[in-house]
Write a protein that holds these residues in place. Structure first.
Motif, short mmCIF file in Angstrom:
data_model
loop_
_atom_site.label_atom_id
_atom_site.label_comp_id
_atom_site.label_asym_id
_atom_site.label_seq_id
_atom_site.Cartn_x
_atom_site.Cartn_y
_atom_site.Cartn_z
N VAL A 132 0.99 -1.11 -0.01
CA VAL A 132 0.06 -0.07 -0.15
C VAL A 132 0.88 1.46 0.04
CG1 VAL A 132 -1.51 1.52 1.39
CG2 VAL A 132 -2.28 -1.05 0.95
N LEU A 133 1.95 1.16 0.91
CA LEU A 133 2.80 2.18 0.80
C LEU A 133 3.75 2.69 -0.42
CD1 LEU A 133 3.88 4.87 2.45
CD2 LEU A 133 5.62 3.19 3.41
N TYR A 134 3.96 1.66 -1.23
CA TYR A 134 4.77 1.74 -2.23
C TYR A 134 3.78 2.16 -3.41
CZ TYR A 134 8.25 0.65 -5.63
OH TYR A 134 9.25 0.83 -6.87
N ARG A 148 1.26 3.83 -2.83
CA ARG A 148 0.23 4.76 -2.36
C ARG A 148 -0.65 5.72 -3.41
NH1 ARG A 148 5.43 5.76 -1.13
NH2 ARG A 148 6.30 8.04 -1.50
N ARG A 149 0.35 6.30 -4.46
CA ARG A 149 -0.21 7.12 -5.24
C ARG A 149 -1.31 6.53 -6.19
NH1 ARG A 149 5.05 8.62 -5.15
NH2 ARG A 149 5.59 10.97 -4.67
N VAL A 197 -2.97 3.82 -5.09
CA VAL A 197 -4.11 3.42 -4.21
C VAL A 197 -4.93 4.42 -4.04
CG1 VAL A 197 -4.57 2.60 -1.96
CG2 VAL A 197 -2.87 1.44 -3.18
N ILE A 198 -4.41 5.70 -3.90
CA ILE A 198 -5.28 6.97 -3.44
C ILE A 198 -6.10 7.11 -4.91
CG2 ILE A 198 -5.14 9.55 -3.07
CD1 ILE A 198 -2.77 8.87 -1.24
N TYR A 233 8.87 -4.18 1.08
CA TYR A 233 9.02 -2.93 0.49
C TYR A 233 10.26 -2.91 -0.47
CZ TYR A 233 8.52 2.11 -0.29
OH TYR A 233 8.54 3.21 -0.92
#
Length: 266
Positions: free
Chosen positions: A56-58, A60-61, A63-64, A231
């Motif tokens: 999700v963090l990797y 993140r753009r 996903v958002i 990650y």
């Protein structure tokens, strides 16, 4: 578990969750081959949370953007390429979710063995090589349609069999229908988010019902180790995929299958 086993299993989970080599197989093998005790439900939840946070963090753009576009398509009926991709990720998640609910107990009781892992590791490794060799690798992710999503989604259901590899089989299917290596990998990673989240939620609910006597310091360390290794793995895999292809992972799978076959014969 002791500290060595905690770190080893967390790193195995983080490094293999997103590589086409099967994380479930690598987590089963220590108990099958080395006689390690089962890591327990709390640890399973922890490493799932770690790998979920990593992907999700990797992305993140993405996903958002996908979430906003999907909400826009639901609330305001505003459709775009991103909202379509979000819907196709949901569609492709359904087959594995249904198969998991129906077959998880059977697989847990009958297929979590070194013999099954050895077979599927080799078999699906060869299929991965064939798809990388024969696929046109010409399609971008923006060209995906509902038929593609279903093909990849039904292939993901096969990953319930230990040794298959969720990432490996979804990338295999994407390559076979013509997607580029990068597109196949990115769709596979995005597709992992709802499935890992659902698996972690189910395990979390089970944990809440049964309770645990886990050592929470070790569980926390396992979460962090799984997150960091996952990650780094995603970043390195995407950075080198176009240059190295899938052949190194195929060779690894064949060697692992051969070693397991020899172990079973001894």
């Amino acid at each position: 578990m002791d500290w060595f086993q905690t770190l080893a299993l967390a790193l195995i989970q983080g490094l293999t969750e997103f590589l086409p080599v099967s994380s479930s197989a690598h987590l089963i093998l220590p108990s099958q081959v080395l006689g390690w005790a089962d890591q327990g439900l709390a640890f399973d939840v922890a490493v799932h949370v770690g790998t979920l946070l990593a992907v999700v963090l990797y992305f993140r753009r993405d996903v958002i953007s996908l979430t906003q576009s999907w909400l826009g398509s639901v609330v305001k009926r505003q459709h775009s390429d991103e909202s379509r991709l979000a819907w196709l990720i949901i569609l492709a998640t359904i087959p594995a979710g249904v198969a998991g609910l129906l077959l998880d107990d059977f697989i847990e009781a009958n297929l979590r063995s070194a013999a099954v892992i050895a077979t599927t590791t080799v078999l699906f490794g060869l299929v991965l090589w064939w798809s990388d060799f024969k696929g046109s690798r010409s399609r971008a992710l923006t060209t995906i349609n509902w038929k593609d999503a279903l093909v990849i989604g039904f292939s993901q259901a096969l990953a319930l069999i230990p040794g298959t590899s969720r990432s490996g089989i979804t990338m295999t299917a994407a390559l076979l229908i013509g997607f580029s290596r990068d597109a196949a990998a990115r769709y596979s990673f995005l597709l992992s988010i709802p499935l890992i989240a659902a698996a972690g939620l189910l395990k979390g609910l089970e944990l809440a019902e049964t309770g645990t006597d886990a050592q929470w310091t070790m569980v926390g360390v396992g979460t962090v180790a799984a997150f960091l290794s996952a990650y780094a793995c995603i970043h390195l895999f995407l950075s080198f995929l176009e240059r190295i292809g899938f052949t190194p992972f195929v060779i690894y799978r064949l060697l692992l299958g051969a070693v397991l076959g020899l172990y079973l014969l001894m």
